[in-house]
Design an enzyme around this catalytic site. Structure first.
Site, PDB file in Angstrom:
ATOM      1  N   ASP A 202       0.833  -1.201   0.000  1.00 34.47           N
ATOM      2  CA  ASP A 202       0.000   0.000   0.000  1.00 34.47           C
ATOM      3  C   ASP A 202       0.871   1.256   0.000  1.00 34.47           C
ATOM      4  O   ASP A 202       1.854   1.332   0.747  1.00 34.47           O
ATOM      5  CB  ASP A 202      -0.875  -0.035   1.263  1.00 34.47           C
ATOM      6  CG  ASP A 202      -1.929   1.045   1.280  1.00 34.47           C
ATOM      7  OD1 ASP A 202      -2.857   0.974   0.464  1.00 34.47           O
ATOM      8  OD2 ASP A 202      -1.843   1.952   2.125  1.00 34.47           O
ATOM      9  N   GLU A 252      14.390 -15.361   0.928  1.00 34.28           N
ATOM     10  CA  GLU A 252      14.680 -16.424   1.905  1.00 34.28           C
ATOM     11  C   GLU A 252      13.746 -17.602   1.696  1.00 34.28           C
ATOM     12  O   GLU A 252      13.951 -18.674   2.248  1.00 34.28           O
ATOM     13  CB  GLU A 252      14.462 -15.898   3.338  1.00 34.28           C
ATOM     14  CG  GLU A 252      15.511 -14.919   3.812  1.00 34.28           C
ATOM     15  CD  GLU A 252      15.067 -14.190   5.095  1.00 34.28           C
ATOM     16  OE1 GLU A 252      14.036 -14.566   5.699  1.00 34.28           O
ATOM     17  OE2 GLU A 252      15.776 -13.235   5.475  1.00 34.28           O
TER      18      GLU A 252
HETATM   19  C1  GLC Z   1      -4.209   3.022  -0.695  1.00 32.06           C
HETATM   20  C2  GLC Z   1      -5.441   2.164  -0.562  1.00 32.06           C
HETATM   21  C3  GLC Z   1      -6.577   3.010  -0.088  1.00 32.06           C
HETATM   22  C4  GLC Z   1      -6.209   3.629   1.242  1.00 32.06           C
HETATM   23  C5  GLC Z   1      -4.880   4.376   1.170  1.00 32.06           C
HETATM   24  C6  GLC Z   1      -4.342   4.692   2.536  1.00 32.06           C
HETATM   25  O1  GLC Z   1      -4.337   3.962  -1.697  1.00 32.06           O
HETATM   26  O2  GLC Z   1      -5.702   1.512  -1.772  1.00 32.06           O
HETATM   27  O3  GLC Z   1      -7.757   2.283   0.017  1.00 32.06           O
HETATM   28  O4  GLC Z   1      -7.208   4.506   1.640  1.00 32.06           O
HETATM   29  O5  GLC Z   1      -3.902   3.611   0.535  1.00 32.06           O
HETATM   30  O6  GLC Z   1      -3.899   3.525   3.163  1.00 32.06           O
END
Ligand code: GLC
Ligand code: CA
Length: 552
Positions: A202, A252
């Site tokens: 993310d 790993e």
């Molecule tokens: C990414 C995710 C989204 C979230 C953001 C903050 O863009 O896809 O859903 O709100 O990160 O974590």
């Protein structure tokens, strides 16, 4: 030639709280997912990407993680997780989990400790705390705005401020701190030891920051559209040192764990995230941003295939995910001067009334676009419900909205709940078979038409189209891609090895098809003519071989 599974996988994204509820509390859970593995196997996907399932107050749909090495008790237990992995693997489906390293939640034990500790303490050094400005420090350290709206700084009782590029419940972690780095390596090993096959990273472009003071005022921050890596907050070159460390952990394991970056960066910088000594793969959102236009698709496909070839990374394609208006809906809205994203956001804000949606047209185009995407070399990421042809739910009332984007923007953006409404499994059971209780987001009556059960009875349904296409894709998939000569600018025609043609007709007129067998089509061809806004896969008998130039 050996290829890693993730370089040409069809990956199905599950938003766990809205997929299937096994215990009747209105929230989807891990046992619900396990119970639907036969559905996923019949759909023919190669992997599942699971959005966050960690303990969370759901300030941002689970992207506010309280504990990276646990399961939200409302979603199940670690044993449930193991059983889910085992069941997926038994069905030959890999599992990719979401990892959220840019920020924890404000309920993470580290943040609680930081709040209980003094200014300058090691506990505060795990996050980004600064003194305020103004004579009494009552102004934020800078005028930076968070992505969801409002200041990116929030003040704590002793007067200091912490940085959060998203919601205030999502304090940004300090990636200059070795303890933060080490702890994430522990997390990667924790899940890899539990047989997870990979990670979706993310906000992968956010971790490294240059927080040398004085902070640039927002108006002077460099444009992310400039690909020079000079932005203090996003896409800094140093971020790749972190992913080199991660790669060592992935390697790993046998087979090495994969990772795919969510990196919202200039296209020329995306390949850095996909480096073999880094995360290995990165999402390409270019098709997701494209309007329904042969030219826009052609340019974006071309650019990405060239990028993939020159960087030796695999291509990736996405039309929908949990952050955007579903593609069936986007393509049913009229084209304007605005970008498709802007049109869709305006439509949402009007509760799905303006501009007027043509749902049948949108779905017709969505099926054509999907069939086109599934014929491209590389990995395709699908979002739960798109295989049913689901539309965005545009008229969710304000009082049920969960997304911080709605609340933080003071209602000037509706947010992303409309694509996160629980999946309709049945056309006659309560909550369409999702749960025995009221689902956490209300489902509209029209979901009945799109229910899995209803579509399974209809050989011409969107679900049956996805199943056929995914089954064929597995058989046909290989390396090589060539554009075929087409005189019509509104038709895209390309050839994959073995005589596999994909023809996508973006125009409002029928066009003739190459001679051969129609393997699958998004609407049935009539007299060797491909109907308007339709894609077909054709197998021609005379061509074969390794994807060289097969033009006549
Ligand atoms: C990414 C995710 C989204 C979230 C953001 C903050 O863009 O896809 O859903 O709100 O990160 O974590
Ligand atoms: Ca449940």
């Amino acid at each position: 030639m050996h290829t890693d599974w993730w370089t040409d996988a069809a990956v199905y994204q599950i938003y766990p709280r809205s997929f299937a509820d096994s215990n009747g509390d209105g929230i989807g859970d891990l046992r619900g997912i396990t119970s639907r593995v036969p559905y996923l196997a019949a759909l023919g996907v190669n992997a599942v990407w699971l959005s966050p399932f960690y303990p969370s107050a759901l300030a941002d749909g689970g992207y506010d993680v309280d504990d990276y090495r646990a399961v939200d008790p409302r979603l199940g237990t670690l044993d449930d997780f193991d059983e889910m992995v085992w069941t997926l693997h038994a069905a030959h489906i890999k599992l990719i989990i979401d990892i959220v390293p840019n920020h924890s939640s404000n309920r993470h034990r580290w943040f609680t400790e930081a709040l209980g500790s003094s200014k300058g303490s090691p506990a505060r050094e795990r996050y980004i705390f600064r003194d305020g400005t103004g004579p009494d420090g009552s102004q934020p350290p800078s005028d930076w705005q968070s992505i969801f709206g409002g200041s990116a700084w929030t003040r704590v009782p002793d007067g200091q401020w912490y940085l959060h590029m998203f919601a205030p419940e999502q304090p940004d972690l300090n990636w200059d701190n070795p303890e933060v780095r080490d702890d994430f390596l522990t997390t990667l090993r924790f899940w890899s030891d539990r047989a997870v096959d990979g990670f979706r990273v993310d906000v992968a472009h956010g971790l490294a920051k240059d927080l040398t003071e004085p902070f640039l005022p927002a108006a002077h921050l460099p444009d992310l559209a400039e690909a020079d890596g000079a932005h203090p907050l996003w896409d800094r070159d140093e971020v790749h040192d972190i992913y080199t460390e991660w790669r060592n952990v992935f390697d790993e394991y046998d087979p090495p764990r994969m990772a795919v970056a969510e990196a919202c960066v200039h296209p020329t910088r995306r390949i850095r995230y996909a480096r073999a000594d880094g995360l290995g793969q990165a999402f390409n959102f270019d098709l997701l941003e494209a309007a329904w236009s042969a030219e826009e698709f052609r340019v974006r496909i071309n650019a990405h295939l060239v990028e993939a070839e020159t960087s030796a990374a695999s291509a990736t394609w996405v039309l929908s995910n949990h952050d955007v208006v579903r593609h069936a809906t986007r393509y049913g809205l009229p084209g304007t001067e605005q970008t498709p994203r802007e049109v869709a956001m305006a439509w949402l804000l009007s509760n799905g009334t303006h501009p007027r949606l043509d749902p049948a047209l949108g779905l017709r185009r969505a099926k054509a676009a999907t069939l086109l995407m599934l014929a491209l070399p590389g990995s395709a990421y699908l979002y739960q419900g798109e295989e049913l042809g689901l539309h965005e739910v545009g008229d969710l009332p304000d009082n049920v909205l969960q997304d911080p984007e709605f609340h933080r923007s003071n209602g000037t953006r509706k947010g992303r709940d409309g694509c996160r409404v629980p999946i309709p499994w049945s056309d006659h059971e309560p909550s369409f078979g999702f749960s025995e209780e009221t689902p956490h987001l209300p489902q509209p009556a029209w979901f009945a038409t799109y229910a899995v059960q209803a579509e399974e009875r209809d050989p011409d349904s969107t679900l049956e189209l996805y199943r056929r296409a995914l089954a064929l894709r597995t058989k046909l998939s290989s390396h090589g891609f060539t554009w075929a000569d087409e005189d019509r600018p509104d038709v895209l025609h390309f050839i994959r090895p073995g005589g596999w043609h994909c023809v996508a007709n973006f125009s409002p007129e029928p066009v003739s098809l190459p001679r051969g067998t129609v393997l699958v089509a998004s609407s049935p061809p009539v007299d060797d003519q491909l109907p308007p806004e339709t894609t077909a896969w054709i197998l021609t008998s005379h061509e074969s071989g390794g994807g060289g130039d097969v033009r006549g």
